[in-house]
Design an enzyme around this catalytic site. Structure first.
Site, mmCIF file in Angstrom:
data_model
loop_
_atom_site.group_PDB
_atom_site.id
_atom_site.type_symbol
_atom_site.label_atom_id
_atom_site.label_comp_id
_atom_site.label_asym_id
_atom_site.label_seq_id
_atom_site.Cartn_x
_atom_site.Cartn_y
_atom_site.Cartn_z
ATOM 1 N N THR A 124 -37.635 9.215 -17.437
ATOM 2 C CA THR A 124 -38.570 8.656 -18.397
ATOM 3 C C THR A 124 -39.031 7.296 -18.051
ATOM 4 O O THR A 124 -39.797 6.915 -17.090
ATOM 5 C CB THR A 124 -38.035 8.468 -19.976
ATOM 6 O OG1 THR A 124 -36.708 7.766 -19.737
ATOM 7 C CG2 THR A 124 -37.435 9.826 -20.167
ATOM 8 N N ALA A 142 -32.942 8.757 -18.530
ATOM 9 C CA ALA A 142 -33.541 8.174 -19.804
ATOM 10 C C ALA A 142 -33.748 6.554 -19.113
ATOM 11 O O ALA A 142 -33.454 6.061 -18.202
ATOM 12 C CB ALA A 142 -33.030 8.302 -20.991
ATOM 13 N N HIS A 143 -34.490 6.040 -20.248
ATOM 14 C CA HIS A 143 -35.097 4.534 -19.874
ATOM 15 C C HIS A 143 -33.891 3.458 -19.514
ATOM 16 O O HIS A 143 -32.755 3.643 -19.949
ATOM 17 C CB HIS A 143 -35.412 4.073 -21.260
ATOM 18 C CG HIS A 143 -34.321 3.922 -22.215
ATOM 19 N ND1 HIS A 143 -33.681 2.818 -22.317
ATOM 20 C CD2 HIS A 143 -34.043 5.018 -23.147
ATOM 21 C CE1 HIS A 143 -32.653 2.968 -23.485
ATOM 22 N NE2 HIS A 143 -32.978 4.231 -24.026
ATOM 23 N N ASP A 144 -34.259 2.509 -18.619
ATOM 24 C CA ASP A 144 -33.496 1.570 -18.267
ATOM 25 C C ASP A 144 -32.167 1.978 -17.491
ATOM 26 O O ASP A 144 -31.134 1.268 -17.178
ATOM 27 C CB ASP A 144 -32.906 0.612 -19.382
ATOM 28 C CG ASP A 144 -33.908 0.159 -20.188
ATOM 29 O OD1 ASP A 144 -34.880 -0.723 -19.562
ATOM 30 O OD2 ASP A 144 -34.371 0.386 -21.314
#
Ligand code: UDP
Length: 230
Positions: A124, A142-144
């Site tokens: 993402t 996913a993010h970060d």
């Protein structure tokens, strides 16, 4: 001008990566230099063919005529992958990355060389990944998230946001990582192993192996306790 691409490792994973590489190359502009795909494996025998492709030892690969040659190491074991990547570097052969056509990548994803993103992988936003990352089918990041070098995701790994994974960690099929936070990411240490199906809710120390839901260190006592729990 002939370009030679090799998938190092002809066992299970290598044979899954080769067709993905072949479609990646077919998608190149028509005026690109002709390409050939071969396997490299240290267990190769003279004149061996596999699924219609030549199989070489590393030395016979180096001796095969080509104007340009590149390798991707498609072996899940991080220590072997590191050793063979180093062998290629020493011989002056660069790594390339393989990415299935249907990989979804959203925003600001940084990923190192020699990575393999299999079909149905999703990355993402705002993700940093080191070199030689393997994401097997249906895995997501996913993010970060921050992922080190030589990390391996078996199929369908669910890596939620703000998870940090150290170099050479191995994540088994279907493992789930609970989401961390920007101030307190969930941290998986270098060389850790997460068993298939584990649900990781707490940090995993470097070198540890964890299993189960919620994931705990793989010790005799924990195994017996989980067995008693049914
Ligand atoms: N291999 C190699 N050189 C090495 C270690 C392994 O060529 O130094 C090859 C080995 O002969 C085998 C493959 O890498 O064909 C590894 O296969 P395995 O099934 O263990 O790994 P996977 O395909 O599951 O990642």
């Amino acid at each position: 001008m002939k370009r030679l691409f090799a998938v190092y490792g002809f066992s299970g994973f290598g044979r899954e990566v080769c067709p993905v590489l072949q479609s990646q190359l077919e998608g190149q502009p028509r005026d690109s230099a002709p390409c050939e795909v071969v396997y490299i494996d240290d267990a190769a025998t003279d004149g061996q063919m596999l699924n219609g492709l030549e199989v070489h030892t590393f030395n016979s690969f180096l001796n095969k005529p080509a104007d340009e040659r590149q390798v991707v190491v498609a072996i899940a074991d991080a220590a072997i992958r590191q050793k063979l990547t180093h062998r290629c570097e020493q011989a002056g052969v660069p790594q390339f990355s393989v990415r299935a056509e249907n990989v979804v990548e959203l925003d600001n994803v940084e990923i190192g060389e020699g990575s393999i993103l299999c079909p149905f992988v999703t990355l993402t936003s705002d993700i940093k990944i080191g070199k030689s990352f393997h994401a097997n089918i249906y895995s997501y990041v996913a993010h970060d998230c921050v992922i080190g070098d030589y990390v391996t995701f078996a199929p369908r790994v669910n890596c939620n946001g703000n998870v940090h994974i150290g170099d050479c960690a191995y994540i088994g099929t279907g493992a789930v990582f609970k989401q961390g936070t920007p101030r307190r990411p969930l941290v998986v240490g270098k060389g850790a192993v997460v068993a298939a199906g584990a649900v990781v809710t707490k940090n995993v120390p470097a070198g540890a192996t964890v299993f189960g839901n919620p994931a705990v260190p793989l010790t005799r006592a924990n195994l017996e306790a989980r067995r008693d729990r049914g």
